[in-house]
Design a protein around this motif. Sequence first.
Motif, PDB file in Angstrom:
ATOM      1  N   GLN A 108       0.814  -1.219   0.000  1.00  0.00           N
ATOM      2  CA  GLN A 108       0.000   0.000   0.000  1.00  0.00           C
ATOM      3  C   GLN A 108       0.848   1.270   0.000  1.00  0.00           C
ATOM      4  N   LEU A 109       1.988   1.237   0.691  1.00  0.00           N
ATOM      5  CA  LEU A 109       2.790   2.448   0.866  1.00  0.00           C
ATOM      6  C   LEU A 109       3.861   2.639  -0.206  1.00  0.00           C
ATOM      7  N   PHE A 110       4.334   1.541  -0.791  1.00  0.00           N
ATOM      8  CA  PHE A 110       5.428   1.671  -1.748  1.00  0.00           C
ATOM      9  C   PHE A 110       5.024   1.281  -3.170  1.00  0.00           C
ATOM     10  N   PHE A 111       3.858   0.656  -3.325  1.00  0.00           N
ATOM     11  CA  PHE A 111       3.336   0.333  -4.661  1.00  0.00           C
ATOM     12  C   PHE A 111       1.854   0.707  -4.727  1.00  0.00           C
ATOM     13  N   PRO A 112       1.503   1.938  -4.406  1.00  0.00           N
ATOM     14  CA  PRO A 112       0.087   2.313  -4.220  1.00  0.00           C
ATOM     15  C   PRO A 112      -0.695   2.453  -5.505  1.00  0.00           C
ATOM     16  N   ASN A 113      -0.038   2.606  -6.639  1.00  0.00           N
ATOM     17  CA  ASN A 113      -0.757   2.839  -7.892  1.00  0.00           C
ATOM     18  C   ASN A 113      -1.085   1.546  -8.632  1.00  0.00           C
ATOM     19  N   GLN A 114      -0.786   0.418  -8.006  1.00  0.00           N
ATOM     20  CA  GLN A 114      -1.046  -0.868  -8.631  1.00  0.00           C
ATOM     21  C   GLN A 114      -2.348  -1.465  -8.083  1.00  0.00           C
ATOM     22  N   SER A 115      -2.891  -2.442  -8.804  1.00  0.00           N
ATOM     23  CA  SER A 115      -4.035  -3.172  -8.281  1.00  0.00           C
ATOM     24  C   SER A 115      -3.602  -3.948  -7.050  1.00  0.00           C
TER      25      SER A 115
ATOM     26  N   LEU B  76       0.295  -6.299  17.909  1.00  0.00           N
ATOM     27  CA  LEU B  76       0.172  -5.340  19.013  1.00  0.00           C
ATOM     28  C   LEU B  76      -0.014  -3.918  18.487  1.00  0.00           C
ATOM     29  N   LEU B  77       0.804  -3.541  17.511  1.00  0.00           N
ATOM     30  CA  LEU B  77       0.733  -2.179  16.980  1.00  0.00           C
ATOM     31  C   LEU B  77      -0.594  -1.917  16.276  1.00  0.00           C
ATOM     32  N   GLN B  78      -1.143  -2.934  15.607  1.00  0.00           N
ATOM     33  CA  GLN B  78      -2.435  -2.748  14.946  1.00  0.00           C
ATOM     34  C   GLN B  78      -3.585  -2.717  15.945  1.00  0.00           C
ATOM     35  N   THR B  79      -3.346  -3.243  17.132  1.00  0.00           N
ATOM     36  CA  THR B  79      -4.352  -3.155  18.189  1.00  0.00           C
ATOM     37  C   THR B  79      -4.314  -1.784  18.857  1.00  0.00           C
ATOM     38  N   VAL B  80      -3.100  -1.270  19.051  1.00  0.00           N
ATOM     39  CA  VAL B  80      -2.921   0.022  19.721  1.00  0.00           C
ATOM     40  C   VAL B  80      -3.356   1.181  18.823  1.00  0.00           C
ATOM     41  N   PHE B  81      -3.029   1.083  17.524  1.00  0.00           N
ATOM     42  CA  PHE B  81      -3.332   2.177  16.585  1.00  0.00           C
ATOM     43  C   PHE B  81      -4.471   1.779  15.653  1.00  0.00           C
ATOM     44  N   ASP B  82      -5.210   2.760  15.173  1.00  0.00           N
ATOM     45  CA  ASP B  82      -6.212   2.467  14.155  1.00  0.00           C
ATOM     46  C   ASP B  82      -5.505   2.275  12.807  1.00  0.00           C
ATOM     47  N   ASP B  83      -6.255   1.904  11.777  1.00  0.00           N
ATOM     48  CA  ASP B  83      -5.647   1.577  10.487  1.00  0.00           C
ATOM     49  C   ASP B  83      -4.845   2.730   9.907  1.00  0.00           C
ATOM     50  N   ASP B  84      -5.391   3.937  10.005  1.00  0.00           N
ATOM     51  CA  ASP B  84      -4.702   5.102   9.450  1.00  0.00           C
ATOM     52  C   ASP B  84      -3.400   5.384  10.203  1.00  0.00           C
ATOM     53  N   GLN B  85      -3.439   5.336  11.531  1.00  0.00           N
ATOM     54  CA  GLN B  85      -2.231   5.569  12.331  1.00  0.00           C
ATOM     55  C   GLN B  85      -1.177   4.494  12.086  1.00  0.00           C
ATOM     56  N   PHE B  86      -1.645   3.251  11.965  1.00  0.00           N
ATOM     57  CA  PHE B  86      -0.699   2.165  11.734  1.00  0.00           C
ATOM     58  C   PHE B  86       0.034   2.342  10.407  1.00  0.00           C
TER      59      PHE B  86
ATOM     60  N   ARG C 171       0.471   5.188   8.783  1.00  0.00           N
ATOM     61  CA  ARG C 171       1.263   6.415   8.777  1.00  0.00           C
ATOM     62  C   ARG C 171       2.553   6.279   9.562  1.00  0.00           C
ATOM     63  N   PHE C 172       2.502   5.688  10.749  1.00  0.00           N
ATOM     64  CA  PHE C 172       3.717   5.624  11.564  1.00  0.00           C
ATOM     65  C   PHE C 172       3.820   4.377  12.451  1.00  0.00           C
ATOM     66  N   GLY C 173       2.700   3.699  12.717  1.00  0.00           N
ATOM     67  CA  GLY C 173       2.737   2.602  13.674  1.00  0.00           C
ATOM     68  C   GLY C 173       3.675   1.470  13.290  1.00  0.00           C
ATOM     69  N   TRP C 174       3.668   1.082  12.009  1.00  0.00           N
ATOM     70  CA  TRP C 174       4.500  -0.034  11.549  1.00  0.00           C
ATOM     71  C   TRP C 174       5.988   0.272  11.704  1.00  0.00           C
ATOM     72  N   ARG C 175       6.331   1.574  11.670  1.00  0.00           N
ATOM     73  CA  ARG C 175       7.739   1.962  11.741  1.00  0.00           C
ATOM     74  C   ARG C 175       8.364   1.633  13.104  1.00  0.00           C
ATOM     75  N   ILE C 176       7.552   1.645  14.143  1.00  0.00           N
ATOM     76  CA  ILE C 176       8.066   1.395  15.494  1.00  0.00           C
ATOM     77  C   ILE C 176       8.741   0.030  15.568  1.00  0.00           C
ATOM     78  N   ALA C 177       8.127  -0.976  14.943  1.00  0.00           N
ATOM     79  CA  ALA C 177       8.685  -2.329  14.988  1.00  0.00           C
ATOM     80  C   ALA C 177      10.072  -2.380  14.351  1.00  0.00           C
ATOM     81  N   PHE C 178      10.279  -1.590  13.299  1.00  0.00           N
ATOM     82  CA  PHE C 178      11.569  -1.590  12.610  1.00  0.00           C
ATOM     83  C   PHE C 178      12.638  -0.838  13.406  1.00  0.00           C
ATOM     84  N   VAL C 179      12.281   0.307  13.946  1.00  0.00           N
ATOM     85  CA  VAL C 179      13.259   1.106  14.694  1.00  0.00           C
ATOM     86  C   VAL C 179      13.688   0.401  15.976  1.00  0.00           C
TER      87      VAL C 179
END
Length: 443
Positions: free
Chosen positions: A56-63, A188-198, A200-208
């Motif tokens: 969704q974030l890096f290939f958003p213009n594709q089906s 856990l992050l998808q439970t703490v944040f809603d879809d939009d927050q996840f 936008r920034f929620g998924w990044r926490i796991a990587f950092v």
Amino acid sequence: MTTFAEVEHNSPFSNETDDERRSRLRTVVAASLLGTTVEWYDFFLYATAASLVFNQLFFPNQSSFVGTMLSFATFAVGFLVRPIGGVVFGHIGDRIGRKKTLALTMFIMGIATALMGVLPTAAQIGVVAPILLLLLRILQGFALGGEWAGAVLLAVEHSPEKKRGLFGSIPQIGLALGLALGTGMFALLQTVFDDDQFLRFGWRIAFVLSLVLVIVGLVVRLKVDETPAFQAVRDLEQRSSAPLREVFQGKAARNTVLGMLSRWGEGAAFNTWGVFAITYATKTLHFEKVPVLLVVTVAAVVMAILLPFSGLLTDRFGPQRVYIVGIAAYGLAIFPAFALFGTENLLLFGVAMVVVFGVIHALFYGAQGTLYASLYPTEIRYTGLSVVYQFSGIYASGVTPLILTALIGASGGSPWLACGYLVATSAISVVATAAIRKRDLHL
């Protein structure tokens, strides 16, 4: 050419006290387990993100289908680069030692993963975003190319003679825990944040967060002693000048080919249950993301718990027998597993995943490290393990989600053609493992 038995009689630790021996082995276990947990957490964070975020974030213009395929393609690139890392770090590991090599691979992996966590998306910098993502994935794959073999050797080459199978299963526990941490963190992050927050920034926490884990892992790994096997080879000045060439010569060449074929079923199995199943469950079966991630997490934890038992079975019956039985069981379970998936019942999906991924996969995966370590003498063992595991990873692991997605798409959504492919990988692995001659093993 040195064997494990010869090292036992010339070990630099032969005069240590019982307390010193226990302390050394505890450090070895911690370094092997924690190190592989961190490395695989990093690597499979990407796998989970490829299923849920990157399309969704890096290939958003594709089906949806094309975006998922492109996301899985960047996932596969990591496996294409791993053989290069395996050759490079295998050579370093056979020349300068296991300990220093493993510290280097962990550092590179941690940096690559943390940078993914701060990477701008396609909406922010356009086509540069997927290019940078691809480059960081390449760096991840390069580092992991030298990780698995070194972690296995750190455990196996330090192990007492009658516990080689048990110690060989320890790095495999790290893989299961790394996957559980990755999917669990995303749940856990998808439970703490809603879809939009996840997104936008929620998924990044796991990587950092990977940076914290890497620091802890480096501290532990730098405390461990070099393996007795490598010290013996170094002291006797028997190190190979060209380990990669020797891996493809004589008896070693036969073991290399059979080892790579024997891994086909294991690699396909892991990436079916640990990667593809997430997308299949959310896109085709229409399950919610968090319950699916929790199912994979539970299955991975079950695997981690059972892996030491596989190691004990390996010590009793031998790695070859245990591996064959486990791979055969995987082949027999594929069609029933997808039949349970097809009920579109989350509970039955979870039961199937725990059985095929948590129980059956643990049976053969716990024996794999010890089996492959015995294929080669000490002088070329790091390179040999890396070649077998990483080159086979291209066709056995990396492209599996792509193949399954394509086969299901070509079958109009039916999974049975894909199941047939997976059964074939199991059959190939059983035949190849059975063809390994005991007289060619370096036990």
